[in-house]
Design a protein around this motif. Structure first.
Motif: not given
Length: 103
Positions: A57, A59, A62-65, A85-88, A93
């Motif tokens: 992954c 950063w 504004n998100r993790w791919d 993708d993972v966003s807060e 999440y």
């Protein structure tokens, strides 16, 4: 993430029952995932803990791919990856599923 892959292993590519923290999967994305896994020709299995040893992954500000390594019955770790993708979010999440493919 484990619950997403577990659903795919059961053939539930649309995540019909919904998963907490996972955005709904479009019909087009579900079709791509199903067809790619079928074309690959191996049976997907549930995500084992060791998948995190090789998944990656990054950063993006504004998100993790992430690329999550997928496993099959015959191969163990396969060449397939799940791209998300993972966003807060307020309650933790949110995972958005993009596709399954061989990079």
């Amino acid at each position: 993430m484990k619950s997403v892959v577990d659903a795919f292993a059961r053939g539930d590519y649309e995540l019909k029952d919904g998963l907490s923290g996972v955005t709904p999967v479009s019909g087009e994305t579900a079709r791509q995932v199903r067809e790619y896994i079928q074309d690959y020709g191996a049976k997907l299995i549930e995500l084992p803990p060791q998948s995190w040893d090789t998944s990656v992954c990054i950063w993006m500000g504004n998100r993790w791919d992430a690329l999550v390594d997928l496993w099959t019955e015959d191969e163990g770790r396969s060449d397939l990856v799940l791209e998300v993708d993972v966003s807060e979010a307020d309650a933790g999440y949110v995972v958005a599923i993009h596709m399954v493919y061989v990079p």
